[in-house]
Design an enzyme around this catalytic site. Structure first.
Site, PDB file in Angstrom:
ATOM      1  N   VAL A 219       0.598  16.353 -41.006  1.00  0.00           N
ATOM      2  CA  VAL A 219       1.925  16.967 -40.885  1.00  0.00           C
ATOM      3  C   VAL A 219       2.925  15.968 -40.309  1.00  0.00           C
ATOM      4  CG1 VAL A 219       3.252  18.828 -39.825  1.00  0.00           C
ATOM      5  CG2 VAL A 219       0.893  19.243 -40.561  1.00  0.00           C
ATOM      6  N   ASP A 220       4.052  15.790 -41.011  1.00  0.00           N
ATOM      7  CA  ASP A 220       5.127  14.912 -40.515  1.00  0.00           C
ATOM      8  C   ASP A 220       4.564  13.560 -40.090  1.00  0.00           C
ATOM      9  OD1 ASP A 220       6.647  17.200 -40.845  1.00  0.00           O
ATOM     10  OD2 ASP A 220       6.807  17.642 -38.708  1.00  0.00           O
ATOM     11  N   PHE A 221       3.739  12.965 -40.919  1.00  0.00           N
ATOM     12  CA  PHE A 221       3.036  11.787 -40.419  1.00  0.00           C
ATOM     13  C   PHE A 221       3.853  10.503 -40.461  1.00  0.00           C
ATOM     14  CE2 PHE A 221       1.077  12.159 -44.728  1.00  0.00           C
ATOM     15  CZ  PHE A 221       1.092  10.855 -45.202  1.00  0.00           C
ATOM     16  N   ILE A 245       2.599  17.102 -45.066  1.00  0.00           N
ATOM     17  CA  ILE A 245       4.020  16.777 -45.196  1.00  0.00           C
ATOM     18  C   ILE A 245       4.163  15.324 -44.769  1.00  0.00           C
ATOM     19  CG2 ILE A 245       6.372  17.296 -44.476  1.00  0.00           C
ATOM     20  CD1 ILE A 245       5.415  20.128 -43.789  1.00  0.00           C
ATOM     21  N   ARG A 276      10.278  17.059 -45.429  1.00  0.00           N
ATOM     22  CA  ARG A 276      10.983  18.294 -45.106  1.00  0.00           C
ATOM     23  C   ARG A 276      12.261  17.958 -44.352  1.00  0.00           C
ATOM     24  NH1 ARG A 276      10.108  20.724 -39.789  1.00  0.00           N
ATOM     25  NH2 ARG A 276       8.869  19.341 -38.444  1.00  0.00           N
TER      26      ARG A 276
END
EC number: 3.1.1.11
Length: 364
Positions: A219-221, A245, A276
């Site tokens: 996530v959001d890496f 994401i 995102r």
């Protein structure tokens, strides 16, 4: 011969001395096979580019010092942190920490006044590993990173950076765990592999360049407010129950000069979104990138409906099943050829002023 004639001859000679000017405005080539020759032609050594580079950087590169480190502590210093502590604040010369293969289990921070530091792995086929298991619960998200760099003109070559904390399960509070935070300006990364899950790379602020790298997470890496180019880099979405994401870029307003540019990269792994709208004016560009079928057809996620008119998520000439634009979210824009020529270049990070080829350290 008169003095005037001699001066004229000397002036003529000077006018014909070649000065190499780095044209960072040249578009990055679409053909990945041409990348290295194109890059080598533009980003040449400091000796032939002094006229266009930051003067302080030119001076620093002429006075390099090498510190040798070994994972068993038998190098010039027992630890990475001891070596960094030996470098004075407001440092004015390049200091190269040359790592032999092995695991270096430390949480490392380079403060904002320790400029011109290079982390260099001696063997690209057996790269040193910086590893630590810090989490947001213990340190806060951005300070959980295994390696934190707050100074300018940092460079890393042939290195693995790992956060070994367990994968967040949605139940543990503060399970985010960064591997790298880069908050200094004008930093470069060559053949660096960065491993984590949620929030792997905090590309926090400043101009940065990544080439031939590997970044993995969930996530959001890749997140933050940097202005950064990722070239020929693999983005690996670690498979799991939920889609990954890749990006959460943090531009808040149109006037902020930040954004992420992924050019000639590869997206691999499990199901993923490209990014995102973490912040209202998030800006992420993908060009000439190979996208497997792991990419969700819509491509991107809006966090809030009002972000639809303010985010900038353009795509240009990407390849593979995941690059199909037919079902992309309606706020996603295709770049025109003219727009791509203007924005997909090293000029977006002012590379001619500071970016150098990866340092090669000759060791006895």
């Amino acid at each position: 011969m008169s003095c005037i004639a001699v001066e004229a001859v000397l002036l003529g000679i000077l006018l014909y001395i070649p000065i190499v000017l780095s044209d960072d405005r040249a578009p990055i080539p679409a053909n990945s096979a041409q990348l290295n020759s194109w890059f080598d032609g533009i980003i040449q050594p400091v000796a032939v580019r002094k006229a266009t580079m930051d003067p302080a950087l030119v001076t620093a590169e002429g006075q390099a010092k090498v510190i040798k480190l070994k994972s068993d502590g038998s190098g010039d210093f027992k630890s990475i942190n001891e070596a960094i502590k030996s470098i004075p604040d407001d440092n004015t010369k390049r200091v190269i920490l040359s790592f032999s293969p092995g695991n270096y289990s430390e949480k490392v921070k380079i403060g904002m006044y320790k400029h011109y530091i290079t982390f260099y792995g001696e063997d690209p086929n057996n790269m040193p590993i910086l590893v630590f298991g810090g989490t947001a619960a213990e340190y806060g998200t951005v300070d959980s990173a295994t390696l934190i760099v707050e100074s300018n003109y940092f460079s890393a070559v042939n290195l693995k950076i790992v956060n070994s904390a367990p994968r967040p399960d949605g139940k543990r509070v503060g399970a985010q765990a960064a591997a790298l935070r880069i908050s200094g300006d004008k930093a470069s990364f060559y053949n660096v592999k960065i491993y984590g899950f949620q929030d792997t790379l905090c590309d926090d602020k400043g101009k940065h360049f990544y080439k031939d790298c590997y970044i993995e997470g969930t996530v959001d890496f890749i997140f933050g407010s940097g202005k950064s180019i990722f070239l020929n880099t693999e983005l690996h979405a670690v498979p799991g129950d939920q889609p990954a994401i890749i990006t959460a870029q943090a531009r808040k307003t149109e006037s902020e000069d930040t954004g992420y540019y992924f050019v000639n990269c590869r997206v691999t792994g499990g199901g993923a979104f490209l990014g995102r709208s973490w912040m209202p004016a998030a800006k992420v560009v993908f060009a000439y990138t190979e996208m497997g079928d792991a990419i969700h057809p819509e491509g991107w996620i809006l966090v809030k409906p009002e972000h639809e008119s303010t985010v900038r998520f353009p795509e240009y000439n990407n390849k593979g099943p995941g690059a199909n634009m037919e079902k992309r979210a309606k706020f996603v824009k295709r770049l025109s050829d003219a727009e791509a020529k203007q924005s997909i270049s090293l000029g977006s990070i002012e590379a001619s002023k500071w970016l150098l080829p990866p340092r090669v350290v000759g060791l006895p």
